[in-house]
Every structure is written in C-alpha cells, then in structure tokens.
Motif scaffolding. Structure first.
Motif, mmCIF file in Angstrom:
data_model
loop_
_atom_site.group_PDB
_atom_site.id
_atom_site.type_symbol
_atom_site.label_atom_id
_atom_site.label_comp_id
_atom_site.label_asym_id
_atom_site.label_seq_id
_atom_site.Cartn_x
_atom_site.Cartn_y
_atom_site.Cartn_z
ATOM 1 N N LEU A 110 0.939 -1.176 0.104
ATOM 2 C CA LEU A 110 0.101 0.019 -0.126
ATOM 3 C C LEU A 110 0.929 1.219 -0.085
ATOM 4 O O LEU A 110 0.442 2.296 -0.829
ATOM 5 C CB LEU A 110 -0.986 0.189 1.197
ATOM 6 C CG LEU A 110 -2.065 -1.153 1.018
ATOM 7 C CD1 LEU A 110 -2.890 -1.117 2.527
ATOM 8 C CD2 LEU A 110 -3.105 -0.738 0.237
ATOM 9 N N THR A 147 -1.610 4.541 -1.680
ATOM 10 C CA THR A 147 -3.070 4.483 -1.266
ATOM 11 C C THR A 147 -3.421 4.235 0.243
ATOM 12 O O THR A 147 -2.618 3.748 0.864
ATOM 13 C CB THR A 147 -3.861 3.305 -2.017
ATOM 14 O OG1 THR A 147 -5.285 3.330 -1.695
ATOM 15 C CG2 THR A 147 -3.455 2.042 -1.665
ATOM 16 N N THR A 148 -4.318 4.964 0.729
ATOM 17 C CA THR A 148 -4.844 4.897 2.206
ATOM 18 C C THR A 148 -6.042 4.389 2.320
ATOM 19 O O THR A 148 -6.755 4.583 3.163
ATOM 20 C CB THR A 148 -4.558 6.531 2.675
ATOM 21 O OG1 THR A 148 -5.474 7.352 2.013
ATOM 22 C CG2 THR A 148 -3.176 6.897 2.845
ATOM 23 N N SER A 149 -6.668 3.802 1.187
ATOM 24 C CA SER A 149 -7.992 3.247 1.231
ATOM 25 C C SER A 149 -8.254 2.159 2.145
ATOM 26 O O SER A 149 -7.348 0.954 2.135
ATOM 27 C CB SER A 149 -8.860 3.024 -0.285
ATOM 28 O OG SER A 149 -9.626 2.427 -0.259
ATOM 29 N N ILE A 150 -9.141 2.323 3.139
ATOM 30 C CA ILE A 150 -9.528 1.102 4.118
ATOM 31 C C ILE A 150 -9.956 0.026 3.178
ATOM 32 O O ILE A 150 -9.537 -1.222 3.364
ATOM 33 C CB ILE A 150 -10.326 1.564 4.962
ATOM 34 C CG1 ILE A 150 -10.520 0.386 6.072
ATOM 35 C CG2 ILE A 150 -11.529 1.784 4.390
ATOM 36 C CD1 ILE A 150 -9.257 0.078 6.889
ATOM 37 N N ASP A 151 -10.434 0.158 2.038
ATOM 38 C CA ASP A 151 -10.887 -1.130 1.109
ATOM 39 C C ASP A 151 -9.816 -1.864 0.727
ATOM 40 O O ASP A 151 -9.830 -3.055 0.649
ATOM 41 C CB ASP A 151 -12.028 -0.480 0.149
ATOM 42 C CG ASP A 151 -13.222 0.164 0.865
ATOM 43 O OD1 ASP A 151 -13.581 -0.475 1.772
ATOM 44 O OD2 ASP A 151 -13.802 0.978 0.077
ATOM 45 N N HIS A 152 -8.886 -1.034 0.398
ATOM 46 C CA HIS A 152 -7.554 -1.607 -0.523
ATOM 47 C C HIS A 152 -6.888 -2.526 0.800
ATOM 48 O O HIS A 152 -6.338 -3.533 0.396
ATOM 49 C CB HIS A 152 -6.602 -0.783 -1.019
ATOM 50 C CG HIS A 152 -7.271 0.075 -2.501
ATOM 51 N ND1 HIS A 152 -6.870 1.307 -2.731
ATOM 52 C CD2 HIS A 152 -8.254 -0.493 -2.985
ATOM 53 C CE1 HIS A 152 -7.561 1.642 -4.057
ATOM 54 N NE2 HIS A 152 -8.592 0.743 -3.981
#
Length: 258
Positions: free
Chosen positions: A4, A9-14
């Motif tokens: 990550l 990316t800092t998306s919790i979904d990713h």
C-alpha cells in the motif's frame, strides 16, 4: 502495508482486500502442503468428510458457542449505539484479547498434557500453569487499564475516552476465559465434551437473549457487561462440570477406599 505504501493508497477497502487475500492464499497454501505431506496418496472422499463432520459436530458447536459471541455481540450493538461507539467497543475487545493470549497459549500446553499421559498424571504442572496464567493475566489487565487511562486522558486519544472503564468491566471475563481454556481439553479426555458443549451453547443463547435489553438500557457499558457475564457463565459451567465429574468422583473414591 508495504504494498500500500508503494501504491500510495490509504483506502481502507484496499487494505482489507489485501489483508483478506493474504489470509486466504496463505491458508490455502498451508492446507495443500499439509494434505500432500500427510495424505500418502489418498484421494479426497466427500462422504468421509461428511462422516467426519458428523462425528466432530459436538466440538464445532462448542468452539463456535465460545468464539462467536464477541463477534455477534459487536454486530448486535450496532443497532443500538453509534458507529463511533462500536469502534471504541471493538478497540476494547482487541485489547482484552491481548490478555486472553496468556490463557490461549496455556491451552496448548494443557492439550499436550492431556494427549500425552492425561491431566491427572500432570496435576502438579496443571496447577502451577493455572495459577501462573491467572496471576499474569490479572497483572496484565491492571497494567493495561492504567496505560489506557493515561493514554486516553493525557495523550491526544480523546476518541477512546472511557475505554479504560470498558476494559475494566471486560476484565471480569478473565477467570471465565481462563477456566474454559484450561478445562476444555480435560472434558474431551474424560468424555463429557457433549455435556459441556450443550451447557456452553445454552450459556451462549441465554446471554444472546439478554444482550438487546442490556444494550438498550446501558448502551456501550451494557455490551461490556454482557460480554463479562457471558464469560462468568462459562466459569459457572466449568465449575459445575468439575464438581460433577472430577471433584465428587474423587471424594467418593476416597470414601470407598477408607
């Protein structure tokens, strides 16, 4: 996490997708490796698998009755309290799980005793391990509660304010959790696992019924209270089984011998 970072990316979904994939692929690789190592060329038989499931249904019911309660309690609480409060609750459960690790680790040693020579032959080690685990768990709970108090009141962690009180209430679950981990292998050894599983399941259903009333009345503290009462109920079940199948038979044997 490294992936990550490079993907920026800092998306919790990713994060969740990557986390789940790691667990899924790792578990599949482990199962395939162990199967190839132990199967000795035997092919998978669906009927045998169903028969194995039927034979071990009692153990599955017992395991799920014990391990699913915190998860169901967390999901249930989302219908009564704010999402931020659910986050605080989950944080508290994760912290108390750190204390529970002492008992979960001791369970491995107890299982070794049982599968080796039986718990009665290792009664001295059993007692030492029990009191040592209980003492360390209680000390850890006290230290963590103090750390939580200062962290939430003195540091910039206001979103977790009150977590130390939730943790203290959840700490009442430690004796019940410890007793369950220590005695579950013994119930298997002396062949009372079915009776234990039934009582554990009834304990599960009872506090699942109580939970909505407690949460609606006391909110977040009600969740912590039901969590502890569930484990206190487990404590009562272990003591009941201990008295019926270990202590009382031993007393009767002594009277007969005398």
């Amino acid at each position: 996490l490294i992936g990550l970072y490079f993907l920026k990316t800092t998306s919790i979904d990713h994060f969740l997708i990557g986390y789940v994939l790691i667990l899924l692929l790792g578990t599949c690789a482990e199962i395939i490796y162990l199967y190839q190592s132990a199967a000795n060329g035997l092919s998978f038989n669906f009927n045998s698998a169903l028969e194995m499931l039927r034979n071990t249904l009692t153990y599955h019911v017992d395991y799920l009755s014990f391990n699913l309660f915190p998860l169901i309690l967390t999901v249930l609480s989302a219908s009564f309290i704010a999402k931020a409060e659910v986050g605080k609750l989950n944080f508290t459960f994760q912290i108390i799980n750190l204390v529970f690790l002492f008992s979960a680790t001791a369970n491995i040693r107890i299982t070794t005793y049982v599968s080796d020579v039986g718990f009665r032959e290792r009664l001295t080690q059993f007692k030492k391990l029990f009191w040592g685990t209980t003492t360390i768990s209680l000390i850890a709970a006290i230290v963590i509660s103090i750390v939580l108090y200062f962290a939430t009141n003195k540091l910039d962690l206001g979103q977790f304010e009150g977590a130390h009180m939730l943790f203290l209430v959840c700490s009442l679950a430690i004796p019940g959790f410890t007793f369950y981990q220590f005695f579950s292998p013994i119930w298997i050894e002396i062949q009372v696992q079915k009776e234990a599983a039934i009582l554990h399941f009834l304990n599960f259903i009872l506090f699942l019924i109580v939970a909505p009333f407690a949460i609606s009345a006391w909110g977040l503290m009600g969740v912590a209270l039901v969590f502890s009462l569930f484990h206190i109920g487990l404590f009562g079940v272990q003591y009941l089984l201990y008295f019926q199948h270990i202590k009382r038979p031993s007393q009767n044997t002594l009277r007969t011998t005398g």
